[in-house]
Scaffold this active site. Structure first.
Site, short mmCIF file in Angstrom:
data_model
loop_
_atom_site.label_atom_id
_atom_site.label_comp_id
_atom_site.label_asym_id
_atom_site.label_seq_id
_atom_site.Cartn_x
_atom_site.Cartn_y
_atom_site.Cartn_z
N GLU A 29 59.90 5.04 61.33
CA GLU A 29 60.12 6.25 60.54
C GLU A 29 61.57 6.73 60.52
O GLU A 29 62.00 7.36 59.56
CB GLU A 29 59.22 7.38 61.06
CG GLU A 29 57.75 7.14 60.76
CD GLU A 29 56.87 8.24 61.33
OE1 GLU A 29 57.14 9.41 61.05
OE2 GLU A 29 55.91 7.90 62.05
N ASP A 103 54.64 6.42 63.72
CA ASP A 103 54.20 7.10 64.94
C ASP A 103 52.71 6.89 65.22
O ASP A 103 51.90 6.74 64.30
CB ASP A 103 54.48 8.60 64.84
CG ASP A 103 55.96 8.92 65.03
OD1 ASP A 103 56.70 8.03 65.48
OD2 ASP A 103 56.36 10.05 64.72
N ASP A 105 50.02 8.51 65.65
CA ASP A 105 49.09 9.63 65.42
C ASP A 105 48.56 9.54 63.99
O ASP A 105 48.86 8.59 63.26
CB ASP A 105 49.78 10.97 65.69
CG ASP A 105 51.04 11.18 64.85
OD1 ASP A 105 51.26 10.40 63.89
OD2 ASP A 105 51.81 12.11 65.14
N TYR A 321 55.71 9.39 73.70
CA TYR A 321 55.45 10.13 72.47
C TYR A 321 55.08 11.58 72.77
O TYR A 321 54.26 11.85 73.65
CB TYR A 321 54.34 9.45 71.67
CG TYR A 321 54.21 9.97 70.27
CD1 TYR A 321 55.31 9.98 69.41
CD2 TYR A 321 53.00 10.47 69.80
CE1 TYR A 321 55.19 10.45 68.12
CE2 TYR A 321 52.88 10.94 68.51
CZ TYR A 321 53.99 10.94 67.67
OH TYR A 321 53.87 11.42 66.39
N ARG A 323 53.71 14.05 70.88
CA ARG A 323 52.58 14.75 70.23
C ARG A 323 51.28 14.22 70.83
O ARG A 323 50.78 13.19 70.42
CB ARG A 323 52.63 14.56 68.72
CG ARG A 323 53.84 15.23 68.08
CD ARG A 323 53.82 15.14 66.57
NE ARG A 323 54.98 15.80 65.99
CZ ARG A 323 56.14 15.18 65.71
NH1 ARG A 323 56.26 13.89 65.96
NH2 ARG A 323 57.14 15.85 65.20
N HIS A 367 46.69 9.02 73.28
CA HIS A 367 47.70 8.33 74.09
C HIS A 367 48.10 9.22 75.25
O HIS A 367 47.61 10.33 75.40
CB HIS A 367 48.92 7.95 73.25
CG HIS A 367 49.24 8.90 72.16
ND1 HIS A 367 48.93 8.66 70.84
CD2 HIS A 367 49.82 10.12 72.18
CE1 HIS A 367 49.32 9.68 70.11
NE2 HIS A 367 49.86 10.57 70.89
#
Length: 735
Positions: A29, A103, A105, A321, A323, A367
């Site tokens: 990204e 990512d 998610d 990560y 989030r 995660h």
């Protein structure tokens, strides 16, 4: 079964390999992430490029959802991304393999799905790779285990996107027609506004109640040692004193009593370490300890995750990560932490087994928790490569993770009960016996965690009452929400998900429904008006329980146990009927304007008070013919030490309060410190200022820098440090 989201009739043909090389194209990204990953893959077989986030989305200029045809979305390429899409397509044609590495998610899964569509990649083939941390082992492992795009996760993300589009594009025009142009309503944001407005109503309706506490000072038999205690019971009932007369009566009665030690209890208290950070707890701790907004926290965390150049090692992803709603830690990370703890703190700080922290009932647990990728990369070892803000946040994450893998802190506690007649007093002491995890990180109030050492006493021994210290108090209203408390409340109520907390806060601020004052959220008049209308006609939109249930249904879509279109239809049907009813029943809502006594110097009208993003300001009611505006200047009552004019309260562009001369720009005096209107310097008669340190200490000083009291005053060094900030403040006064 795998299922595809509905697409417009136009489709992209499967990609044809023209002059295909043996290269594998990896698409992430952001450029920072691409640079770090390219270093880890480290050979010519891989090319890593960045999509710069989403490349396709629903159109901004139209609704973009066909509600009559299974809620088919109309996706278009995002304006300004045409050249990037062409470049990616060109590289894709020449690649032997394509891995979509956005990512890990739902948002990232949707980006991967859109990329697959644009590049002609079959999403049912193994084209998707995911990793929780940007480290060499994690990247190499991910490349070995590609999978298909998870359409269930894509469905869940697109269902959320379409729900928000339905509310935003259907409800916002209603607000334009009925209240004011430019307004908008959001599905989750409206609930946040309601929570803040409800708290404000509680505060305004609050009536303080008087109560008293009584402190007692005793002397022990040796007449040298003091014992401080609080009155605890009267006639074996908890103390409740509501007036000064009652307090005075008890004070006189206490002096008549003879006191003895009634009971002594000694015990050991163990305080366990907190769990490693989730997105929510990270944002809360960063707000409390660092003063960061949720947006700032996530922006810095993103930088730490994507990779920081740490000298000879090159770009390194410092944290996992950011989030996540999970407190789970991988076995590899636990072992890594245990080696570090044993080597640097010793065996006493190492639990027999790695701690396991329970997950919340509704946690997705996709995660791991937020943690450092390598425990040996201490904050001190990377300090030279990080900005101040990056270092502060990294240190917080590193300390919290290490602490979560350490033994509990142990305290020796002591409770003494002292009786005299019908009165019982209590003294509580606590001493840290073994630091445990607090050697690295402490999440408790520093004032509460100070050692309180009580003297050794024996039961039945007499004590002499020396002083009775009654103190008056008043109950306080509930505190306004700040970044930490609003995120905690949203999480507890099941509203939003890790990736949405920061956008929720930023959205309600941008819309002018809420302002941030002194780091606390306060609803505006506009916020109350819009909320009242939504509560009357769109109760579900602002109902926390309904919104939380909707989040649960989105989770079911992600799990593949609920159909996306069924969810959308269940919401859209009742919503559409409510819209029709509101359209006919709601009349035009007038927003009352507060007229000031200040005349517009350009046209002579009395100016009115308007609400901006950060604070209120004065505007001419003759808009758009007259566009004159000016700030509302709050007089502090103090005089300028330079010219003798009024010192007024002002705001910087970012909403921070400072103090400046009302005669600006003729006089350029500014100060971050608050002037004290009723306190004058004994030497020169100028107004005193107060400088407040982070630890709460207040330092008073004369505002006249030529005053003899300022010679060798400690404030001079502080003001030198603030000189750069003051220059920036002078620039922002012009706005």
């Amino acid at each position: 079964m795998s299922k595809k989201l509905e697409e417009p009739k136009k489709t992209t043909k499967p990609r044809k390999k023209k002059n295909a090389t043996k290269k594998t194209l990896v698409i992430v990204e952001s450029p920072a992430k691409a640079k770090t990953i390219e270093k880890y893959l480290g050979n010519r077989k891989y090319e890593v490029l960045a999509s710069m986030g989403h490349l396709r989305d629903l159109p901004k200029s139209q609704f973009g959802i066909d509600t009559e045809n299974n809620f088919t979305p109309k996706y278009i390429n995002i304006r300004g991304k045409g050249d990037l899409i062409k470049a990616l397509k060109k590289e894709a044609k020449n690649a032997d393999k394509i891995y979509l590495a956005s990512d890990p998610d739902r948002e990232g899964e949707a980006i991967a799905w859109h990329l697959a569509y644009l590049l002609g990649v079959d999403e049912t083939e193994k084209c998707r790779i995911v990793f929780n941390e940007i480290t060499k082992p994690a990247i190499n492992e991910a490349v070995k285990k590609p999978r298909a795009v998870n359409i269930n996760l894509v469905d869940a993300q697109q269902a959320r996107r379409m729900l928000d589009r339905i509310v935003g594009y259907k409800l916002s025009p209603l607000l334009w027609r009925k209240v004011k142009k430019g307004l908008s309503a959001g599905r989750v944001q409206s609930v946040a506004v309601k929570i803040i407005c409800d708290r404000e109503r509680e505060i305004r309706a609050f009536i303080p109640e008087e109560y008293w506490t009584v402190g007692l000072k005793f002397k022990l038999d040796d007449k040298k040692t003091d014992l401080l205690a609080d009155l605890f019971l009267i006639d074996d009932k908890k103390v409740s004193i509501t007036s000064d007369k009652e307090a005075e009566k008890i004070k006189k009665d206490l002096r008549k009593q003879s006191f003895v030690i009634a009971d002594v209890k000694k015990s050991e208290r163990r305080r366990k370490a907190p769990a490693p950070f989730t997105t929510s707890s990270l944002q809360q701790d960063a707000a409390r300890k660092l003063g960061f907004t949720s947006r700032r926290t996530m922006m810095i965390a993103q930088q730490l995750y994507e990779g920081i150049n740490v000298g000879k090692k090159g770009p390194v992803g410092l944290i996992t990560y950011m989030r996540t709603d999970s407190t789970r830690i991988s076995e590899l990370a636990q072992n890594d932490a245990r080696v570090y703890i044993n080597d640097n703190f010793g065996e006493r700080y190492l639990p027999a087994k790695p701690p396991i922290y329970a997950a919340k009932k509704d946690a997705q647990d996709a995660h791991e928790a937020v943690r450092p990728t390598d425990s040996s990369l201490t904050p001190a070892s990377v300090e030279d490569f990080l900005s101040k803000e990056q270092l502060k946040l990294y240190r917080l994450i590193w300390q919290r993770f290490l602490a979560s893998q350490m033994t509990p802190a142990v305290y020796d506690t002591m409770t003494i009960l002292i009786k005299g007649g019908s009165y019982t007093a209590k003294a509580v002491g606590s001493v840290l016996k073994f630091s445990g995890f607090t050697a690295v990180y402490n999440d408790a109030d520093k004032k509460k965690e100070k050692d309180v050492i009580l003297p050794d006493v024996s039961v039945s021994s007499a004590v002499d009452l020396q002083k009775v210290l009654p103190e008056q108090h008043f109950t306080e209203p509930p505190a306004r929400y700040n970044d930490a408390s609003i995120i905690k409340t949203l999480e507890e109520k099941g509203i939003g998900r890790p990736s949405t907390y920061a956008p929720i806060i930023e959205t309600i601020l941008a819309r002018g429904y809420v302002v941030r004052r002194d780091k606390k959220f306060e609803p505006t008049e506009l916020g109350f008006i819009v909320l009242d209308m939504l509560e009357q006609y769109f109760r579900d939109i602002v109902d926390a329980k309904f919104t939380a249930e909707l989040e649960g249904k989105l989770d079911k879509v992600a799990e593949g146990t609920m159909d996306k279109n069924k969810l959308l239809q269940e919401f859209y049907g009742p919503f559409e009927k409510t819209m029709e009813k509101a359209e006919t029943e709601i009349g035009h809502v007038e927003i009352p304007e507060e007229v000031s006594d200040v005349r517009c110097e350009k046209c002579g009208r009395f100016m009115v008070v308007k609400q901006g993003r950060f604070s209120k300001f004065l505007a001419c009611p003759g808009f758009p013919e007259c566009r004159n505006t000016k700030p509302i200047l709050k007089d502090t009552g103090a005089k300028c030490p330079k010219c003798g004019g009024k010192i007024v309260e002002r705001k910087t562009k970012r909403g921070r309060t400072f103090y400046g001369c009302a005669n600006y720009p003729k006089c350029d005096f500014v100060s971050w410190d608050m002037p004290v209107a009723d306190k004058l310097c004994e030497k020169c008669g100028a107004n005193m200022f107060q400088h407040r340190y982070k630890n709460g200490r207040v330092l008073f000083y004369c505002g006249n820098e030529n005053c003899e009291t300022r010679k060798d005053h400690p404030i001079n060094d502080e003001l030198k440090k603030m000189k750069t900030k003051t220059k920036d403040t002078k620039k922002s006064v012009k706005v």
